[in-house]
Design a protein around this motif. Structure first.
Motif, PDB file in Angstrom:
ATOM      1  N   LEU A  47      -5.567  -5.987  11.278  1.00 35.15           N
ATOM      2  CA  LEU A  47      -5.197  -5.164  10.084  1.00 35.15           C
ATOM      3  C   LEU A  47      -4.600  -3.896  10.443  1.00 35.15           C
ATOM      4  O   LEU A  47      -3.603  -3.509   9.626  1.00 35.15           O
ATOM      5  CB  LEU A  47      -6.474  -5.049   8.999  1.00 35.15           C
ATOM      6  N   VAL A  48      -5.237  -3.193  11.397  1.00 35.36           N
ATOM      7  CA  VAL A  48      -4.782  -1.866  11.655  1.00 35.36           C
ATOM      8  C   VAL A  48      -3.147  -1.961  12.152  1.00 35.36           C
ATOM      9  O   VAL A  48      -2.357  -1.108  11.685  1.00 35.36           O
ATOM     10  CB  VAL A  48      -5.671  -1.037  12.585  1.00 35.36           C
ATOM     11  N   TRP A  49      -3.123  -2.916  13.148  1.00 31.84           N
ATOM     12  CA  TRP A  49      -1.580  -3.248  13.666  1.00 31.84           C
ATOM     13  C   TRP A  49      -0.787  -3.459  12.522  1.00 31.84           C
ATOM     14  O   TRP A  49       0.451  -3.079  12.679  1.00 31.84           O
ATOM     15  CB  TRP A  49      -1.804  -4.014  14.869  1.00 31.84           C
ATOM     16  N   LEU A  50      -0.978  -4.405  11.627  1.00 35.30           N
ATOM     17  CA  LEU A  50      -0.303  -4.948  10.548  1.00 35.30           C
ATOM     18  C   LEU A  50       0.390  -3.547   9.757  1.00 35.30           C
ATOM     19  O   LEU A  50       1.282  -3.458   9.295  1.00 35.30           O
ATOM     20  CB  LEU A  50      -0.850  -5.999   9.559  1.00 35.30           C
ATOM     21  N   LEU A  51      -0.672  -2.666   9.433  1.00 35.54           N
ATOM     22  CA  LEU A  51      -0.556  -1.435   8.586  1.00 35.54           C
ATOM     23  C   LEU A  51       0.480  -0.347   9.519  1.00 35.54           C
ATOM     24  O   LEU A  51       0.958   0.248   8.897  1.00 35.54           O
ATOM     25  CB  LEU A  51      -1.878  -0.865   8.404  1.00 35.54           C
ATOM     26  N   ASP A  52       0.175  -0.537  10.923  1.00 33.37           N
ATOM     27  CA  ASP A  52       1.331   0.558  11.503  1.00 33.37           C
ATOM     28  C   ASP A  52       2.479   0.151  11.402  1.00 33.37           C
ATOM     29  O   ASP A  52       3.487   0.966  11.442  1.00 33.37           O
ATOM     30  CB  ASP A  52       0.981   0.242  13.309  1.00 33.37           C
ATOM     31  N   GLY A  53       2.755  -0.981  10.935  1.00 38.38           N
ATOM     32  CA  GLY A  53       4.156  -1.485  10.683  1.00 38.38           C
ATOM     33  C   GLY A  53       4.511  -1.620   9.311  1.00 38.38           C
ATOM     34  O   GLY A  53       5.658  -1.946   9.006  1.00 38.38           O
ATOM     35  N   ALA A  54       3.667  -1.171   8.361  1.00 37.53           N
ATOM     36  CA  ALA A  54       3.930  -1.288   7.006  1.00 37.53           C
ATOM     37  C   ALA A  54       4.728   0.084   6.410  1.00 37.53           C
ATOM     38  O   ALA A  54       4.003   0.749   6.024  1.00 37.53           O
ATOM     39  CB  ALA A  54       2.666  -1.517   6.137  1.00 37.53           C
ATOM     40  N   THR A  55       6.129  -0.193   6.826  1.00 31.30           N
ATOM     41  CA  THR A  55       7.052   1.125   6.461  1.00 31.30           C
ATOM     42  C   THR A  55       7.894   0.775   5.213  1.00 31.30           C
ATOM     43  O   THR A  55       8.561  -0.550   5.188  1.00 31.30           O
ATOM     44  CB  THR A  55       7.449   1.645   7.614  1.00 31.30           C
ATOM     45  N   ALA A 123      -3.385   0.732   0.842  1.00 33.01           N
ATOM     46  CA  ALA A 123      -2.417   1.523   0.371  1.00 33.01           C
ATOM     47  C   ALA A 123      -2.835   3.091   0.336  1.00 33.01           C
ATOM     48  O   ALA A 123      -1.940   3.987   0.926  1.00 33.01           O
ATOM     49  CB  ALA A 123      -2.083   1.345  -1.176  1.00 33.01           C
ATOM     50  N   LEU A 124      -4.091   3.465   0.078  1.00 24.46           N
ATOM     51  CA  LEU A 124      -4.550   4.857   0.192  1.00 24.46           C
ATOM     52  C   LEU A 124      -4.666   5.105   1.727  1.00 24.46           C
ATOM     53  O   LEU A 124      -4.193   6.346   1.898  1.00 24.46           O
ATOM     54  CB  LEU A 124      -6.132   4.679  -0.596  1.00 24.46           C
ATOM     55  N   ALA A 125      -5.310   4.252   2.467  1.00 20.63           N
ATOM     56  CA  ALA A 125      -5.102   4.624   3.835  1.00 20.63           C
ATOM     57  C   ALA A 125      -3.936   5.061   4.339  1.00 20.63           C
ATOM     58  O   ALA A 125      -3.629   5.847   5.238  1.00 20.63           O
ATOM     59  CB  ALA A 125      -6.049   3.370   4.702  1.00 20.63           C
ATOM     60  N   ARG A 126      -3.200   4.275   4.029  1.00 23.60           N
ATOM     61  CA  ARG A 126      -1.416   4.425   4.753  1.00 23.60           C
ATOM     62  C   ARG A 126      -1.106   5.650   4.271  1.00 23.60           C
ATOM     63  O   ARG A 126      -0.253   6.244   5.111  1.00 23.60           O
ATOM     64  CB  ARG A 126      -0.795   3.214   4.256  1.00 23.60           C
ATOM     65  N   ALA A 127      -1.397   6.098   3.076  1.00 21.41           N
ATOM     66  CA  ALA A 127      -1.013   7.612   2.661  1.00 21.41           C
ATOM     67  C   ALA A 127      -1.455   8.452   3.753  1.00 21.41           C
ATOM     68  O   ALA A 127      -0.749   9.845   3.828  1.00 21.41           O
ATOM     69  CB  ALA A 127      -1.538   7.762   1.339  1.00 21.41           C
ATOM     70  N   PHE A 128      -2.374   8.537   4.371  1.00 20.98           N
ATOM     71  CA  PHE A 128      -2.966   9.275   5.349  1.00 20.98           C
ATOM     72  C   PHE A 128      -2.999   8.691   6.743  1.00 20.98           C
ATOM     73  O   PHE A 128      -3.832   9.114   7.760  1.00 20.98           O
ATOM     74  CB  PHE A 128      -4.554   9.615   5.009  1.00 20.98           C
ATOM     75  N   TRP A 129      -2.024   7.886   7.181  1.00 22.75           N
ATOM     76  CA  TRP A 129      -1.774   7.163   8.387  1.00 22.75           C
ATOM     77  C   TRP A 129      -1.434   8.061   9.397  1.00 22.75           C
ATOM     78  O   TRP A 129      -0.746   8.938   9.308  1.00 22.75           O
ATOM     79  CB  TRP A 129      -1.050   6.156   8.083  1.00 22.75           C
ATOM     80  N   THR A 130      -2.113   7.902  10.584  1.00 28.28           N
ATOM     81  CA  THR A 130      -1.628   8.613  11.885  1.00 28.28           C
ATOM     82  C   THR A 130      -1.466   7.708  12.947  1.00 28.28           C
ATOM     83  O   THR A 130      -1.651   6.181  12.623  1.00 28.28           O
ATOM     84  CB  THR A 130      -2.475   9.556  12.224  1.00 28.28           C
ATOM     85  N   ALA A 138      -9.325   6.994   8.083  1.00 28.43           N
ATOM     86  CA  ALA A 138      -8.687   6.779   6.773  1.00 28.43           C
ATOM     87  C   ALA A 138      -8.791   5.121   6.198  1.00 28.43           C
ATOM     88  O   ALA A 138      -9.389   4.989   4.984  1.00 28.43           O
ATOM     89  CB  ALA A 138      -7.148   6.823   6.676  1.00 28.43           C
ATOM     90  N   LEU A 139      -8.813   4.234   7.112  1.00 23.11           N
ATOM     91  CA  LEU A 139      -9.149   2.854   6.598  1.00 23.11           C
ATOM     92  C   LEU A 139     -10.574   2.747   6.165  1.00 23.11           C
ATOM     93  O   LEU A 139     -10.862   2.061   5.327  1.00 23.11           O
ATOM     94  CB  LEU A 139      -8.746   1.956   7.784  1.00 23.11           C
ATOM     95  N   ALA A 140     -11.454   3.357   7.120  1.00 27.30           N
ATOM     96  CA  ALA A 140     -13.022   3.151   6.856  1.00 27.30           C
ATOM     97  C   ALA A 140     -13.289   4.046   5.445  1.00 27.30           C
ATOM     98  O   ALA A 140     -14.056   3.289   4.857  1.00 27.30           O
ATOM     99  CB  ALA A 140     -13.729   3.783   7.837  1.00 27.30           C
ATOM    100  N   ALA A 141     -12.667   4.911   5.240  1.00 30.37           N
ATOM    101  CA  ALA A 141     -13.189   5.744   4.084  1.00 30.37           C
ATOM    102  C   ALA A 141     -12.281   4.971   2.818  1.00 30.37           C
ATOM    103  O   ALA A 141     -13.151   4.925   1.746  1.00 30.37           O
ATOM    104  CB  ALA A 141     -12.457   7.167   4.082  1.00 30.37           C
ATOM    105  N   ALA A 142     -11.272   4.536   3.008  1.00 34.34           N
ATOM    106  CA  ALA A 142     -10.489   3.678   1.827  1.00 34.34           C
ATOM    107  C   ALA A 142     -11.662   2.291   1.507  1.00 34.34           C
ATOM    108  O   ALA A 142     -11.515   2.025   0.224  1.00 34.34           O
ATOM    109  CB  ALA A 142      -9.206   3.438   2.141  1.00 34.34           C
ATOM    110  N   PHE A 143     -11.737   1.762   2.494  1.00 34.60           N
ATOM    111  CA  PHE A 143     -12.478   0.525   2.326  1.00 34.60           C
ATOM    112  C   PHE A 143     -13.717   0.846   1.494  1.00 34.60           C
ATOM    113  O   PHE A 143     -14.376   0.103   0.781  1.00 34.60           O
ATOM    114  CB  PHE A 143     -12.704  -0.336   3.542  1.00 34.60           C
ATOM    115  N   GLY A 144     -14.559   1.851   2.104  1.00 39.01           N
ATOM    116  CA  GLY A 144     -15.853   2.155   1.568  1.00 39.01           C
ATOM    117  C   GLY A 144     -15.628   2.461   0.035  1.00 39.01           C
ATOM    118  O   GLY A 144     -16.155   2.129  -0.868  1.00 39.01           O
TER     119      GLY A 144
END
Length: 530
Positions: A47-55, A123-130, A138-144
């Motif tokens: 999921l993280v790697w897919l989000l890396d390419g979610a541009t 979507a929320l996590a991607r807004a703070f993606w690094t 970011a993904l952990a906080a957003a999923f929580g």
């Protein structure tokens, strides 16, 4: 690892959606009855790697830039909930002639709605993606946050939250008593997603160290809390749990009601199992009484003859209550009733959190004018109860009763056990047959026992009935589709609240801390600070 991550980052279109769907579906192996928690160490890095390419296109507006990330999260959630909740559709097949039309709603529409929460999380996590550990935080906080919202938005349905993957056995359940469900959800995603750092060069060591510390703390606290300890204040309550294993079609058959009642009486009247004392409390499942006591006073007479001196029966039953004025309809409640040894109903507690579409239909008048009835084939529409209280048991004990899926709501149970010595859960999982549903339901009861630190006694129509101690250990249980009773002396110690405050609040603090880390690393990236 870097080659695999690179290929996933570059996926697009239906291939990206398919991989996200498969990753979510694979994560279902982490929950009951499979309990293969290692599946999440695959699903979340993917999921993280897919989000890396979610541009999105650079010219797109701010919200539009988050659409690709939302799509990935939604497909991930759709896979997770389709494969995790398919068994809900079994309820539509109990009376297939009337309700098979609703099968797609249960199997596809419900997962599609639940998936929106995971889409919002990504979507929320991607807004703070690094490009470092900040995206994991970011993904952990957003999923929580998403799982917390899922526990109460639209009445809530917190079934199979991600944190349960980290709690397959009592040793690994104890941390929830400190950080609550919100904390377990966030910390679980944080650890499960950490292998994604192996495909990069930044924060590998600190990520591995943090994951190791969290896992060791999780294990260590479990060992500490499960260490043998005597309890001189413990009291005993002898209990008989009745699991009648009545087929759901038979329960709905009006001509079989007397046979159902006789089965319950026979099981309850059987001599105690070898070495067991006569029960002080007999427990029947949800809606086990097959008729209204107001229509069958002879049933109370039979129960008075069944119960010996000092014994009590707590049974799931439908309770009717007339309203003032002959022109107004009777209200029906899904309840538990306490009956003493002379056949008198001495207490009753109504179900407060009803199942939408099953026990009641939101905006019922409007939908009925459109020809739409409840989705689940229940014979009645229920009204919600207004208050919960502890039921007085023999021996001066008090029990907090929760009916069916009320037990899946952490805050509802934590608030409802005030003043109670133990928890009672009655349910009828016969709607779902021998599917993952009843196992997942039982697991949630285990988690509630740990959170509240109280013994939980559970009676289910077709399984799983059992006794769970305040640390989540199953003392005794009956398998699905077994008609039998459990005779047991239940040890009940005084409730011992954890000394670190409210677990839900602690979990929200952890979620906020992870969000702060993510925001801080995002800010450093924008400022060009390495």
């Amino acid at each position: 690892m870097e080659r695999l991550a690179g290929r996933l980052v570059l996926l697009s279109g239906w291939r990206r959606a398919l991989v996200a769907f498969a990753a979510g579906g694979f994560a279902v192996l982490s929950v009951a009855p499979y309990d293969f928690f290692a599946a999440c160490f695959v699903s979340f890095p993917v999921l993280v790697w897919l989000l890396d390419g979610a541009t999105a296109e650079p010219s797109a507006r701010a919200l539009a830039r988050l659409v690709p990330a939302f799509s990935i999260g939604w497909w991930f959630g759709f896979g997770y909930f389709v494969f995790g909740l398919w068994w809900v559709g079994m309820a539509m097949l109990v009376e297939a002639d009337s309700f098979a039309w609703a099968l797609p709603i249960a199997v596809l529409v419900l997962p599609a709605i639940m998936s929106v929460f995971y889409g919002l999380a990504t979507a929320l996590a991607r807004a703070f993606w690094t490009d470092d550990i900040g995206r994991i935080a970011a993904l952990a906080a957003a999923f929580g946050l998403a799982e917390w919202l899922r526990s109460f938005v639209f009445t809530g349905f917190p079934w199979n939250p991600i944190g349960y993957a980290a709690m397959p056995v009592p040793l690994l359940m104890q941390s929830v008593a400190v950080v609550g469900a919100p904390g377990m959800n966030s910390l679980s995603v944080f650890v499960f997603a950490m292998p994604a750092l192996l495909a990069g060069r930044r924060h590998r060591r600190i990520g591995g160290a943090l994951a190791a510390v969290l896992v060791l703390a999780h294990l260590g606290f479990g060992f500490h809390r499960l260490a043998p300890a005597g309890d001189s204040d413990a009291r005993t309550l002898t209990v008989r749990i009745v699991q009648p294993s009545i087929d759901q079609a038979t329960k709905l058959d009006g001509t079989a009601r007397d046979d159902v009642f006789r089965t319950l009486l026979r099981l309850s009247a059987a001599p105690p199992q070898e070495g067991a004392e006569p029960p002080q409390l007999i427990l029947w499942p949800e809606t086990s009484v097959p008729f209204l006591f107001t229509e069958r006073p002879d049933a109370l007479t039979a129960l008075g003859q069944l119960l010996g001196e000092g014994q009590m029966l707590i049974a799931g039953a439908v309770r009717a209550e007339g309203k003032a004025g002959a022109d107004q309809a009777t209200r029906y409640y899904n309840s538990v009733v306490a009956i003493n040894d002379v056949g008198e109903i001495v207490d009753a507690v109504d179900k407060i959190h009803l199942v939408p579409g099953g026990e009641y239909l939101p905006f019922e008048g409007l939908f009925q004018r459109l020809g739409v009835d409840r989705i689940v084939p229940m014979p009645l529409s229920f009204s919600a109860g207004t208050e919960r209280h502890a039921v007085a048991l023999p021996g001066g004990l008090g029990a907090a009763p929760f009916i069916c899926y009320e037990i899946i709501f952490p805050d509802l149970v934590s608030e409802g056990v005030a003043g109670a010595d133990l928890v009672i859960n009655v349910t009828n999982d016969g709607w779902f047959g021998d599917t993952p549903g009843p196992y997942q339901h039982f697991r949630q009861a285990q988690i509630r026992a740990v959170e509240t630190g109280r013994t939980l006694v559970r009676a289910a129509n077709t399984g799983i009935s059992g006794v769970i101690d305040g640390k989540g250990r199953v003392i005794d249980a009956l398998a699905i589709n077994v008609r039998d009773v459990i005779d047991i002396s239940v040890m009940i110690g005084p409730p011992r609240p954890m000394p670190w405050g409210n677990p839900t609040t602690n979990g929200l603090v952890i979620m906020a801390l992870l969000a702060t880390i993510a925001c801080g690393l995002k800010l450093r990236q924008r400022m060009g600070v390495d």
